[in-house]
Design a protein around this motif. Structure first.
Motif, PDB file in Angstrom:
ATOM      1  N   SER A   1       0.946  -1.223  -0.128  1.00 46.01           N
ATOM      2  CA  SER A   1      -0.342   0.009   0.003  1.00 46.01           C
ATOM      3  C   SER A   1       0.965   1.349   0.074  1.00 46.01           C
ATOM      4  O   SER A   1       1.956   1.354   0.565  1.00 46.01           O
ATOM      5  CB  SER A   1      -0.914  -0.026   1.173  1.00 46.01           C
ATOM      6  N   VAL A   2       0.493   2.374  -0.493  1.00 37.60           N
ATOM      7  CA  VAL A   2       0.765   3.460  -0.524  1.00 37.60           C
ATOM      8  C   VAL A   2       1.151   4.253   0.845  1.00 37.60           C
ATOM      9  O   VAL A   2       0.345   4.072   1.618  1.00 37.60           O
ATOM     10  CB  VAL A   2      -0.002   4.651  -1.439  1.00 37.60           C
ATOM     11  N   HIS A   3       2.315   4.557   1.019  1.00 36.64           N
ATOM     12  CA  HIS A   3       2.859   5.115   2.379  1.00 36.64           C
ATOM     13  C   HIS A   3       4.003   5.811   2.193  1.00 36.64           C
ATOM     14  O   HIS A   3       4.540   6.182   1.137  1.00 36.64           O
ATOM     15  CB  HIS A   3       3.261   3.890   3.294  1.00 36.64           C
TER      16      HIS A   3
ATOM     17  N   LEU B   1      15.121   6.888   3.703  1.00 39.16           N
ATOM     18  CA  LEU B   1      15.432   6.543   2.192  1.00 39.16           C
ATOM     19  C   LEU B   1      15.206   5.238   1.881  1.00 39.16           C
ATOM     20  O   LEU B   1      15.605   4.265   2.786  1.00 39.16           O
ATOM     21  CB  LEU B   1      16.844   7.313   2.043  1.00 39.16           C
ATOM     22  N   GLN B   2      14.705   5.047   0.834  1.00 39.43           N
ATOM     23  CA  GLN B   2      14.601   3.603   0.343  1.00 39.43           C
ATOM     24  C   GLN B   2      15.033   3.403  -1.026  1.00 39.43           C
ATOM     25  O   GLN B   2      14.651   4.244  -1.917  1.00 39.43           O
ATOM     26  CB  GLN B   2      13.283   3.201   0.468  1.00 39.43           C
TER      27      GLN B   2
ATOM     28  N   THR C   1      12.897  10.607   1.357  1.00 43.32           N
ATOM     29  CA  THR C   1      12.261  10.902   2.701  1.00 43.32           C
ATOM     30  C   THR C   1      10.878  11.440   2.405  1.00 43.32           C
ATOM     31  O   THR C   1      10.745  12.356   1.680  1.00 43.32           O
ATOM     32  CB  THR C   1      12.929  11.807   3.252  1.00 43.32           C
ATOM     33  N   LEU C   2       9.769  10.787   2.846  1.00 45.39           N
ATOM     34  CA  LEU C   2       8.524  11.476   3.082  1.00 45.39           C
ATOM     35  C   LEU C   2       7.530  11.562   1.659  1.00 45.39           C
ATOM     36  O   LEU C   2       6.400  11.742   1.571  1.00 45.39           O
ATOM     37  CB  LEU C   2       8.371  12.655   3.788  1.00 45.39           C
TER      38      LEU C   2
ATOM     39  N   ASP D   1      14.689  -4.494  -0.589  1.00 40.01           N
ATOM     40  CA  ASP D   1      14.578  -3.130  -0.032  1.00 40.01           C
ATOM     41  C   ASP D   1      16.027  -2.928   0.802  1.00 40.01           C
ATOM     42  O   ASP D   1      16.361  -3.369   1.724  1.00 40.01           O
ATOM     43  CB  ASP D   1      13.370  -2.928   0.646  1.00 40.01           C
ATOM     44  N   VAL D   2      16.269  -1.689   0.664  1.00 38.35           N
ATOM     45  CA  VAL D   2      17.352  -1.251   1.444  1.00 38.35           C
ATOM     46  C   VAL D   2      17.002   0.188   2.165  1.00 38.35           C
ATOM     47  O   VAL D   2      16.595   1.209   1.338  1.00 38.35           O
ATOM     48  CB  VAL D   2      18.784  -0.845   0.747  1.00 38.35           C
ATOM     49  N   PHE D   3      17.137   0.134   3.296  1.00 36.21           N
ATOM     50  CA  PHE D   3      16.840   1.792   4.159  1.00 36.21           C
ATOM     51  C   PHE D   3      18.016   2.169   4.839  1.00 36.21           C
ATOM     52  O   PHE D   3      18.454   1.496   5.351  1.00 36.21           O
ATOM     53  CB  PHE D   3      15.745   1.136   5.134  1.00 36.21           C
TER      54      PHE D   3
END
Length: 116
Positions: free
Chosen positions: A51-53, A58-59, A89-90, A105-107
């Motif tokens: 879902s959209v979030h 950073l991803q 971000t955001l 995924d890398v965060f």
């Protein structure tokens, strides 16, 4: 292997980590992390939704397998194996799995909410 064990490991075997079932055709494995960086595998069944979030992290996401319709802000694009998306971000983002697939995924920094 629990999440705490991952912070002290440098060499990590995929088979040593169990999948976490998130429901609705999505599961994930937290492969490694420290306070600054986290790598997560996210497996999607066909038609599953991420879902959209948004979040303050950073991803970077690498499409390791499958096909995804990715929304990033107001833009949408189909990405396939070998493609990448970057979520600043955001910025609101999400995926719809068109063909069963796997995202890496890398965060930065790590996602504390994933560890609870």
């Amino acid at each position: 292997m629990n999440f705490k064990d991952l912070t002290n490991k440098s060499l990590i075997a995929d088979n040593d980590i169990d999948w976490e079932d998130l429901g609705a055709g999505v599961k994930r494995k937290i492969m490694a992390y420290d306070e600054n960086l986290m790598l997560v595998k996210v497996d999607f069944e066909k038609d599953a939704i991420g879902s959209v979030h948004n979040h303050p992290h950073l991803q970077l996401s690498y499409v390791a397998r499958g096909s995804f319709e990715v929304s990033m802000g107001e833009e949408k694009k189909v990405l396939n194996e070998g493609d990448v998306f970057f979520a600043p971000t955001l910025v609101y983002h999400g995926v719809r799995c068109l063909e069963a697939g796997l995202l890496i995924d890398v965060f930065n920094p790590h996602r504390e909410d994933f560890l609870k």
